[in-house]
Design an enzyme around this catalytic site. Structure first.
Site, PDB file in Angstrom:
ATOM      1  N   LYS A 194      17.566   9.929 -55.067  1.00 13.96           N
ATOM      2  CA  LYS A 194      17.573   9.340 -56.407  1.00 13.96           C
ATOM      3  C   LYS A 194      17.134   7.890 -56.215  1.00 13.96           C
ATOM      4  CE  LYS A 194      19.278   7.008 -59.340  1.00 13.96           C
ATOM      5  NZ  LYS A 194      18.592   5.844 -59.959  1.00 13.96           N
ATOM      6  N   GLU A 270      25.886   1.389 -47.704  1.00 11.23           N
ATOM      7  CA  GLU A 270      25.209   0.161 -47.252  1.00 11.23           C
ATOM      8  C   GLU A 270      25.133  -0.741 -48.465  1.00 11.23           C
ATOM      9  OE1 GLU A 270      24.322  -0.507 -44.241  1.00 11.23           O
ATOM     10  OE2 GLU A 270      24.349   1.464 -43.280  1.00 11.23           O
ATOM     11  N   CYS A 305      19.442  -7.425 -48.724  1.00  6.26           N
ATOM     12  CA  CYS A 305      20.894  -7.309 -48.536  1.00  6.26           C
ATOM     13  C   CYS A 305      21.380  -8.316 -47.501  1.00  6.26           C
ATOM     14  CB  CYS A 305      21.246  -5.895 -48.126  1.00  6.26           C
ATOM     15  SG  CYS A 305      20.263  -5.302 -46.754  1.00  6.26           S
ATOM     16  N   GLU A 404      26.808 -12.338 -54.509  1.00  2.00           N
ATOM     17  CA  GLU A 404      25.458 -12.003 -54.061  1.00  2.00           C
ATOM     18  C   GLU A 404      24.498 -12.239 -55.222  1.00  2.00           C
ATOM     19  OE1 GLU A 404      24.393  -7.836 -53.481  1.00  2.00           O
ATOM     20  OE2 GLU A 404      23.395  -8.393 -51.623  1.00  2.00           O
TER      21      GLU A 404
HETATM   22  P1  NAP Z   1      22.560  -0.903 -57.549  1.00  2.00           P
HETATM   23  O1  NAP Z   1      22.512  -1.401 -58.928  1.00  2.00           O
HETATM   24  O2  NAP Z   1      23.880  -0.717 -56.917  1.00  2.00           O
HETATM   25  O3  NAP Z   1      21.756   0.479 -57.570  1.00  2.00           O
HETATM   26  C1  NAP Z   1      21.547   1.228 -56.413  1.00  2.00           C
HETATM   27  C2  NAP Z   1      21.296   2.661 -56.802  1.00  2.00           C
HETATM   28  O4  NAP Z   1      22.490   3.198 -57.410  1.00  2.00           O
HETATM   29  C3  NAP Z   1      20.195   2.839 -57.847  1.00  2.00           C
HETATM   30  O5  NAP Z   1      19.483   4.012 -57.578  1.00  2.00           O
HETATM   31  C4  NAP Z   1      21.002   2.952 -59.125  1.00  2.00           C
HETATM   32  O6  NAP Z   1      20.330   3.599 -60.184  1.00  2.00           O
HETATM   33  C5  NAP Z   1      22.188   3.741 -58.677  1.00  2.00           C
HETATM   34  N1  NAP Z   1      23.328   3.593 -59.584  1.00  2.00           N
HETATM   35  C6  NAP Z   1      23.607   2.572 -60.438  1.00  2.00           C
HETATM   36  N2  NAP Z   1      24.739   2.812 -61.109  1.00  2.00           N
HETATM   37  C7  NAP Z   1      25.202   4.015 -60.694  1.00  2.00           C
HETATM   38  C8  NAP Z   1      26.329   4.803 -61.025  1.00  2.00           C
HETATM   39  N3  NAP Z   1      27.232   4.419 -61.917  1.00  2.00           N
HETATM   40  N4  NAP Z   1      26.498   5.992 -60.382  1.00  2.00           N
HETATM   41  C9  NAP Z   1      25.596   6.415 -59.468  1.00  2.00           C
HETATM   42  N5  NAP Z   1      24.501   5.710 -59.121  1.00  2.00           N
HETATM   43  C10 NAP Z   1      24.312   4.511 -59.726  1.00  2.00           C
HETATM   44  O7  NAP Z   1      21.726  -1.796 -56.552  1.00  2.00           O
HETATM   45  P2  NAP Z   1      20.266  -2.382 -56.788  1.00  2.00           P
HETATM   46  O8  NAP Z   1      20.363  -3.449 -57.795  1.00  2.00           O
HETATM   47  O9  NAP Z   1      19.281  -1.283 -56.979  1.00  2.00           O
HETATM   48  O10 NAP Z   1      19.952  -3.001 -55.322  1.00  2.00           O
HETATM   49  C11 NAP Z   1      20.458  -4.202 -54.907  1.00  2.00           C
HETATM   50  C12 NAP Z   1      21.711  -4.029 -54.076  1.00  2.00           C
HETATM   51  O11 NAP Z   1      21.450  -3.196 -52.949  1.00  2.00           O
HETATM   52  C13 NAP Z   1      22.202  -5.338 -53.499  1.00  2.00           C
HETATM   53  O12 NAP Z   1      23.593  -5.416 -53.660  1.00  2.00           O
HETATM   54  C14 NAP Z   1      21.848  -5.226 -52.025  1.00  2.00           C
HETATM   55  O13 NAP Z   1      22.633  -6.000 -51.168  1.00  2.00           O
HETATM   56  C15 NAP Z   1      22.020  -3.778 -51.779  1.00  2.00           C
HETATM   57  N6  NAP Z   1      21.304  -3.367 -50.560  1.00  2.00           N
HETATM   58  C16 NAP Z   1      22.025  -3.135 -49.408  1.00  2.00           C
HETATM   59  C17 NAP Z   1      21.374  -2.777 -48.233  1.00  2.00           C
HETATM   60  C18 NAP Z   1      22.123  -2.527 -46.956  1.00  2.00           C
HETATM   61  O14 NAP Z   1      21.536  -1.941 -46.048  1.00  2.00           O
HETATM   62  N7  NAP Z   1      23.386  -2.921 -46.842  1.00  2.00           N
HETATM   63  C19 NAP Z   1      19.978  -2.658 -48.233  1.00  2.00           C
HETATM   64  C20 NAP Z   1      19.275  -2.907 -49.418  1.00  2.00           C
HETATM   65  C21 NAP Z   1      19.964  -3.257 -50.568  1.00  2.00           C
HETATM   66  P3  NAP Z   1      19.581   2.696 -61.326  1.00  2.00           P
HETATM   67  O15 NAP Z   1      18.230   2.511 -60.816  1.00  2.00           O
HETATM   68  O16 NAP Z   1      19.621   3.475 -62.549  1.00  2.00           O
HETATM   69  O17 NAP Z   1      20.357   1.440 -61.471  1.00  2.00           O
END
Ligand code: NAP
Ligand code: MG
Length: 503
Positions: A194, A270, A305, A404
């Protein structure tokens, strides 16, 4: 200058014009609309242009994808294939991706705004490398025999888990997906991805390449759509055997709930970070340090991240280092991401742009000193661009030091003693990464030990290699991507006892 010259903006603009993105779901080896026909706009943050529509999958589409993945898994066409067979097909998959590198890089740039030079030279080659690495690994992983009594034989084997759902973010769209699907597929699982709404186009494209490489239909499915609907449906599905999530800490916590509310599937997370770079007064070379600090926060528009978003610097060298960091940061000027000279692209979308700008406002209101940037700018009309931004005199309690931001915003805090530096470094809920800059081997080692983070970079920042695990402590999550350790998330151990007592 011709349009065949890849060092020119014209070449990439002209190439981008020719691309017609596919936005459908990919299930059972075929592109398909969502069952309801619902779609979401795919918007380019370069200029807010609509690139096309992506399928807005809901619970029924997820049912279809899970059934398809389950059928493929149980049929054994992939899960029971010899590791050498999976290796051969994954290597072919990597080759096809590599030969479509330009198209994929352009799609990534159009969709999420990262500089084309980075998409082309970092993202796509890293995806290819990830797939090759796990393809090459999988026929070299042995089982174990336990040291039991002589009249028994206990075999410890690793088996694929089954249907893995991977929900991934938008910052390195295809690369983050590959960190999940490459080890999961190599281990013999079926995988459903997804992607993030903002950046679904590359994984949708790549799913078809898996079929061309000979990976059976249903083994890799893609369900674009919203997290709240498609992501949640995967999280709660009783026939999904494991969840692999990369994204925010906030959403990561939902996945733990989904597991508890359904079939207790294992979850790996992650999540976010607020990583410090701690610079001691004996750091070797402040120019090199400043360069790494600027790259650590401004690469990928700070949407990383493990961005080094906090500079924690000894008071004796702060002014000198700050001056050099500001100088280095001026190399990151927002520009059209399709221009190969651009080093700071567009923020992923309007919402993220506004979120980052609200942190800039908060930083000023909380009393931090803005020393660079801080403005939304328009190198391209209607786009999402923010200047490389630096705040000095940031105290650890300020929101710009705790939360963040996920944007090009660096905060600077100074310290007097080593203990103080460690306390400040450990003062957030996150624990993804940290940089430690010192020539003193005792300082480097002892501080590295005391920092609660999954990756420590000594006298460097963001070094990486597929052989080295990546993941967080604390609320940055658990489980590791990359390296042989990632297989732990996609396999389960089986102990088989064979009685050897003579009849
Ligand atoms: P996000 O808002 O948490 O979304 C991540 C994924 O989860 C997206 O596909 C999102 O879909 C989905 N999602 C959102 N709400 C959900 C729910 N209620 N139930 C199930 N799935 C849901 O994160 P983002 O804004 O895309 O990415 C940024 C974040 O990723 C930052 O916090 C960053 O630190 C983290 N990150 C971490 C790593 C690591 O390796 N630790 C690497 C890269 C990024 P939608 O597209 O519809 O929102
Ligand atoms: Mg987009």
């Amino acid at each position: 200058m011709t349009t065949n010259d890849k060092s020119t903006f014209e070449y990439w603009q002209a190439s981008a014009e020719k691309i017609k993105p596919i936005g459908q779901a990919f299930i059972s080896g075929k592109y398909t609309d969502s069952i309801t026909g619902s779609v979401l706009d795919s918007i380019s943050p370069i200029d807010s242009r609509i690139l096309g529509q992506i399928a807005n999958c809901d619970r029924l589409d997820v049912e279809y994808a899970v059934a398809s993945s389950r059928e493929a898994f149980e049929r054994g066409c992939w899960s029971q294939a010899a590791p050498t067979e999976r290796k051969k097909k994954l290597l072919r998959f990597a080759d096809i991706i590599e030969s479509n590198r330009e198209e994929l890089a352009i799609l990534e740039t159009l969709d999420m705004g990262k500089p084309i030079s980075d998409a082309l030279n970092i993202d796509i080659p890293s995806v290819v490398n990830t797939i090759r690495w796990y393809a090459e690994l999988i026929d070299k992983v042995y089982g174990e025999i336990a040291p039991t009594e002589v009249d028994a034989l206990a075999l410890i084997t690793r088996e694929p888990i089954g249907v893995i759902a991977a929900v991934v973010p938008w910052n390195f769209p295809l690369l983050m997906a590959s960190w999940k699907f490459a080890p999961a597929l190599a281990a013999g699982n079926s995988v459903i991805i997804k992607p993030a709404e903002q950046s679904s186009l590359t994984i949708i494209r790549v799913a078809q390449f898996a079929i061309e490489a000979g990976i059976p239909a249903g083994v890799l499915n893609v369900v674009p759509g919203s997290g709240e609907v498609a992501g949640r449906a995967l999280g709660l599905h009783g026939d999904v055997d494991a969840l692999a999530f990369t994204g925010s800490t906030e959403v990561g916590k939902y996945f733990l709930q989904y597991s508890g509310q359904s079939n207790m599937k294992p979850v790996s997370l992650e999540c976010g970070g607020k990583s410090p770079n701690i610079v001691f007064s004996d750091a070797a070379d402040l120019n090199t340090t400043a360069k790494a600090i600027a790259a650590g926060i401004f690469f990928n528009q700070g949407e990383i991240c493990n961005a080094g978003s906090r500079l924690i610097v000894h008071e004796d060298i702060k002014d000198e280092l700050l001056e050099r960091v500001v100088l280095e940061s001026k190399n990151y000027q927002p520009g059209n991401p399709l221009d190969p000279a651009t080093t700071l692209g567009a923020m992923v979308d309007e919402q993220q742009t506004q979120r980052v700008m609200s942190f800039v406002t908060q930083g000023k209101e909380e009393g931090a000193s803005l020393v660079l940037g801080g403005k939304r700018v328009n190198p391209v009309e209607n786009g999402c661009y923010i200047e490389a931004t630096i705040f000095d005199n940031v105290t650890p309690e300020m929101s710009i030091s705790q939360e963040e931001i996920f944007g090009p915003v660096l905060s600077i805090t100074d310290f007097k003693t080593t203990e103080q530096a460690i306390d400040i470094a450990n003062s957030t809920v996150f624990g993804l990464a940290a940089g430690v800059w010192s020539q003193n081997i005792v300082t480097a080692h002892s501080v590295s030990k005391k920092i609660k983070a999954g990756s420590i970079y000594v006298n460097c920042y963001d070094h990486s290699n597929m052989a080295v695990p990546f993941g967080g402590y604390k609320q940055s999550g658990f489980g590791r991507d990359k390296s042989i350790h990632a297989l732990e998330k996609y396999t389960q151990l089986k102990s088989t006892w064979i009685d050897l007592t003579p009849a």
